[in-house]
Enzyme design. Structure first.
Site, PDB file in Angstrom:
ATOM      1  N   HIS A 268      38.857  34.848  35.584  1.00  0.00           N
ATOM      2  CA  HIS A 268      40.244  34.824  35.122  1.00  0.00           C
ATOM      3  C   HIS A 268      40.287  34.860  33.606  1.00  0.00           C
ATOM      4  O   HIS A 268      39.406  34.303  32.949  1.00  0.00           O
ATOM      5  CB  HIS A 268      40.976  33.573  35.641  1.00  0.00           C
TER       6      HIS A 268
ATOM      7  N   ASP B 154      43.529  35.505  43.977  1.00  0.00           N
ATOM      8  CA  ASP B 154      43.395  36.597  44.941  1.00  0.00           C
ATOM      9  C   ASP B 154      42.239  36.422  45.922  1.00  0.00           C
ATOM     10  O   ASP B 154      42.155  37.147  46.907  1.00  0.00           O
ATOM     11  CB  ASP B 154      43.218  37.927  44.186  1.00  0.00           C
TER      12      ASP B 154
HETATM   13  N1  COA Z   1      32.686  39.713  38.483  1.00  0.00           N
HETATM   14  C1  COA Z   1      31.655  39.995  37.682  1.00  0.00           C
HETATM   15  N2  COA Z   1      31.677  39.852  36.352  1.00  0.00           N
HETATM   16  C2  COA Z   1      32.805  39.387  35.822  1.00  0.00           C
HETATM   17  C3  COA Z   1      33.915  39.058  36.590  1.00  0.00           C
HETATM   18  C4  COA Z   1      33.825  39.253  37.972  1.00  0.00           C
HETATM   19  N3  COA Z   1      34.840  38.990  38.761  1.00  0.00           N
HETATM   20  N4  COA Z   1      34.884  38.609  35.781  1.00  0.00           N
HETATM   21  C5  COA Z   1      34.421  38.669  34.546  1.00  0.00           C
HETATM   22  N5  COA Z   1      33.153  39.131  34.571  1.00  0.00           N
HETATM   23  C6  COA Z   1      32.295  39.375  33.451  1.00  0.00           C
HETATM   24  C7  COA Z   1      32.626  40.719  32.802  1.00  0.00           C
HETATM   25  O1  COA Z   1      31.902  41.764  33.355  1.00  0.00           O
HETATM   26  C8  COA Z   1      32.309  40.473  31.363  1.00  0.00           C
HETATM   27  O2  COA Z   1      30.941  40.638  31.148  1.00  0.00           O
HETATM   28  P1  COA Z   1      30.418  41.381  29.831  1.00  0.00           P
HETATM   29  O3  COA Z   1      30.871  40.495  28.707  1.00  0.00           O
HETATM   30  O4  COA Z   1      28.931  41.437  30.038  1.00  0.00           O
HETATM   31  O5  COA Z   1      31.081  42.715  29.821  1.00  0.00           O
HETATM   32  C9  COA Z   1      32.616  39.009  31.185  1.00  0.00           C
HETATM   33  O6  COA Z   1      32.565  38.417  32.458  1.00  0.00           O
HETATM   34  C10 COA Z   1      33.987  38.822  30.596  1.00  0.00           C
HETATM   35  O7  COA Z   1      34.872  39.672  31.292  1.00  0.00           O
HETATM   36  P2  COA Z   1      36.337  40.003  30.786  1.00  0.00           P
HETATM   37  O8  COA Z   1      36.993  41.004  31.675  1.00  0.00           O
HETATM   38  O9  COA Z   1      36.341  40.301  29.332  1.00  0.00           O
HETATM   39  O10 COA Z   1      36.882  38.588  30.931  1.00  0.00           O
HETATM   40  P3  COA Z   1      38.194  38.079  31.334  1.00  0.00           P
HETATM   41  O11 COA Z   1      37.964  36.656  31.448  1.00  0.00           O
HETATM   42  O12 COA Z   1      39.242  38.527  30.431  1.00  0.00           O
HETATM   43  O13 COA Z   1      38.417  38.756  32.776  1.00  0.00           O
HETATM   44  C11 COA Z   1      39.447  39.437  34.740  1.00  0.00           C
HETATM   45  C12 COA Z   1      39.462  38.476  33.559  1.00  0.00           C
HETATM   46  C13 COA Z   1      40.455  38.931  35.754  1.00  0.00           C
HETATM   47  C14 COA Z   1      39.839  40.854  34.282  1.00  0.00           C
HETATM   48  C15 COA Z   1      38.021  39.479  35.356  1.00  0.00           C
HETATM   49  O14 COA Z   1      37.594  38.182  35.666  1.00  0.00           O
HETATM   50  C16 COA Z   1      37.935  40.378  36.565  1.00  0.00           C
HETATM   51  O15 COA Z   1      37.816  41.591  36.431  1.00  0.00           O
HETATM   52  N6  COA Z   1      37.989  39.780  37.814  1.00  0.00           N
HETATM   53  C17 COA Z   1      37.963  40.567  39.012  1.00  0.00           C
HETATM   54  C18 COA Z   1      39.347  41.146  39.292  1.00  0.00           C
HETATM   55  C19 COA Z   1      40.287  40.087  39.767  1.00  0.00           C
HETATM   56  O16 COA Z   1      39.981  39.282  40.635  1.00  0.00           O
HETATM   57  N7  COA Z   1      41.504  40.118  39.204  1.00  0.00           N
HETATM   58  C20 COA Z   1      42.553  39.181  39.543  1.00  0.00           C
HETATM   59  C21 COA Z   1      42.798  38.247  38.422  1.00  0.00           C
HETATM   60  S1  COA Z   1      43.931  36.990  38.860  1.00  0.00           S
END
Ligand code: COA
Length: 396
Positions: free
Chosen positions: A268, A324
């Protein structure tokens, strides 16, 4: 020639507007460190334990919990707005049955604007009326579309049913049990609001241009459909079906993470601990996933366990389930088609979106919201290419 300023590009901490404060809000607060979610001052867990979706929607829209009379009037308004204009229903019947339900929802909300006789009236009262109408009609659109695309007879709304009970009745044609109605109502409370997430920010950004409520909600629906946001709950169900058996989870997750893919339903942008909604949804999923469906809960629980383990081992990064993860198995076991998962989210989130659109348009205290206009960093060798000489196409 102008002196060029060497620019390093955007600060990585601010990518995706992370850590940038863009507005004041009285609607919702998230404590991402301690896993707390507050709607208008009320802890989500108290609302789950004591409230209903109708009462929660009232709270979000009007700022306070309703008294008995206010809730009765609000529920009556919702009941009376459930029916869609006949032409919208006719148009639904003409859509290709393969259309994605989120696209159907977006196009119907856009159409509803064309049937609003007071569309150019931009008072707060007119926007509250539109909000109530959309909270009421979005479930009708989802239910009708699912029946139309499956060649089933359309079911008209039943006034005596609650907002939640009526949706379950309109989509299935059967009266829901008290337990089903209660569980789905809790899901609606949990999904109703979440501060400046991508879809809500989209709605507020559009509202800042003074576009009407329907335009704002169409934008929000588009943002919600993406798989990194509300679309994740569809991908979660596809993932757990692909995994198929609990014993396959360990390797599946490891392989996924090793090649840098994301595990849907995990992670998240704000929470650095378990999303409080995920805990409640996990309990509901465990309750509902019985018999043949029990394995969907078991697989989901293992996905949580192994994603935490391998994210830590491979990247030294803690990760937690989001809203989710467990809603997917829960909705599937309740009998909803997988591609309705995101529209089910929208049925609830419309309450939060509408509250934000109204706050954006009618905030009373300074600083009042202004037209959103962030800055981009024009990057290149120095500050980005400048002074290029235009070369006619025949000479390129
Ligand atoms: N699975 C695998 N790796 C994940 C991950 C996941 N669900 N969520 C984050 N990461 C990893 C990313 O690949 C990234 O790695 P990197 O720095 O080597 O590129 C790191 O963690 C940070 O990711 P980032 O997208 O910048 O962080 P965030 O905290 O802003 O991400 C989301 C938030 C929701 C976009 C991300 O967690 C995600 O894509 N989750 C899956 C989709 C999902 O469930 N969305 C619903 C959200 S309520």
């Amino acid at each position: 020639m102008e002196e060029q300023v060497v620019h390093e590009g955007l600060d990585a901490r601010n990518i995706g507007l992370r850590n940038i404060e863009v507005a004041d809000t009285k609607i919702c607060s998230i404590d991402g460190i301690n896993g707390k979610l507050i709607y208008r001052g009320y802890d989500i867990l108290d609302l789950v334990n004591h409230s209903s979706f109708e009462e929660t929607a009232y709270l979000l829209l009007f700022g306070d919990l309703p008294n008995q009379k206010q809730l009765q009037d609000f529920s009556k308004n919702l009941q009376e707005s459930r029916t869609l204009p006949p032409q919208v229903i006719q148009n639904l019947k003409n859509k290709p049955k393969t259309a994605l339900p989120m696209d159907i929802l977006q196009s119907c909300v856009s159409e509803l604007a064309t049937y609003d006789p007071h569309i150019t009236i931009e008072t707060k009262e007119a926007n509250i009326e539109r909000a109530i109408s959309l909270i009421s009609k979005i479930p009708s659109i989802v239910a009708l579309w699912n029946r139309i695309r499956n060649d089933q007879e359309i079911i008209n709304p039943k006034k005596e049913l609650s907002h939640t009970g009526n949706f379950l009745y309109m989509i299935s044609g059967k009266m829901p049990s008290k337990e089903e109605e209660k569980i789905f109502d809790l899901c609606l409370i949990l999904h109703a609001e979440h501060s400046f997430n991508a879809s809500t920010f989209a709605a507020r950004e559009i509202a800042s241009t003074r576009a009407h409520m329907y335009a704002c909600i169409c934008g929000a629906l588009g943002a919600l459909s993406g798989e990194l946001h509300g679309g994740a709950n569809i991908q979660v169900m596809k993932m757990i079906m692909e995994i198929d058996e609990p014993q396959n989870v360990k390797n599946w997750v490891l392989e996924q993470l090793k090649v840098g893919k994301r595990v849907m339903g995990m992670g998240h942008a704000v929470y650095r601990t378990t999303d409080p909604r995920a805990d409640v949804l996990a309990r509901l999923s465990e309750t509902i996933c019985k018999g043949d469906n029990a394995k969907w809960y078991d697989i989901t629980e293992s996905v949580e366990k192994y994603t935490k383990k391998y994210m830590y081992e491979l990247k030294k990064q803690p990760i937690y389930p989001n809203v989710d993860l467990y809603s997917a198995s829960l909705y599937y076991s309740m009998g909803f088609p997988i591609d309705l998962n995101t529209p089910l989210f929208a049925i609830s989130r419309i309450a939060g979106w509408a509250a934000h659109v109204i706050e954006e348009k009618f905030a009373e205290a300074a600083p009042k919201p202004a037209l959103y206009r962030p800055k981009a960093v024009y990057v290149g060798k120095y500050c980005g290419p400048m002074g290029c000489e235009y070369v006619p196409i025949s000479e390129r």
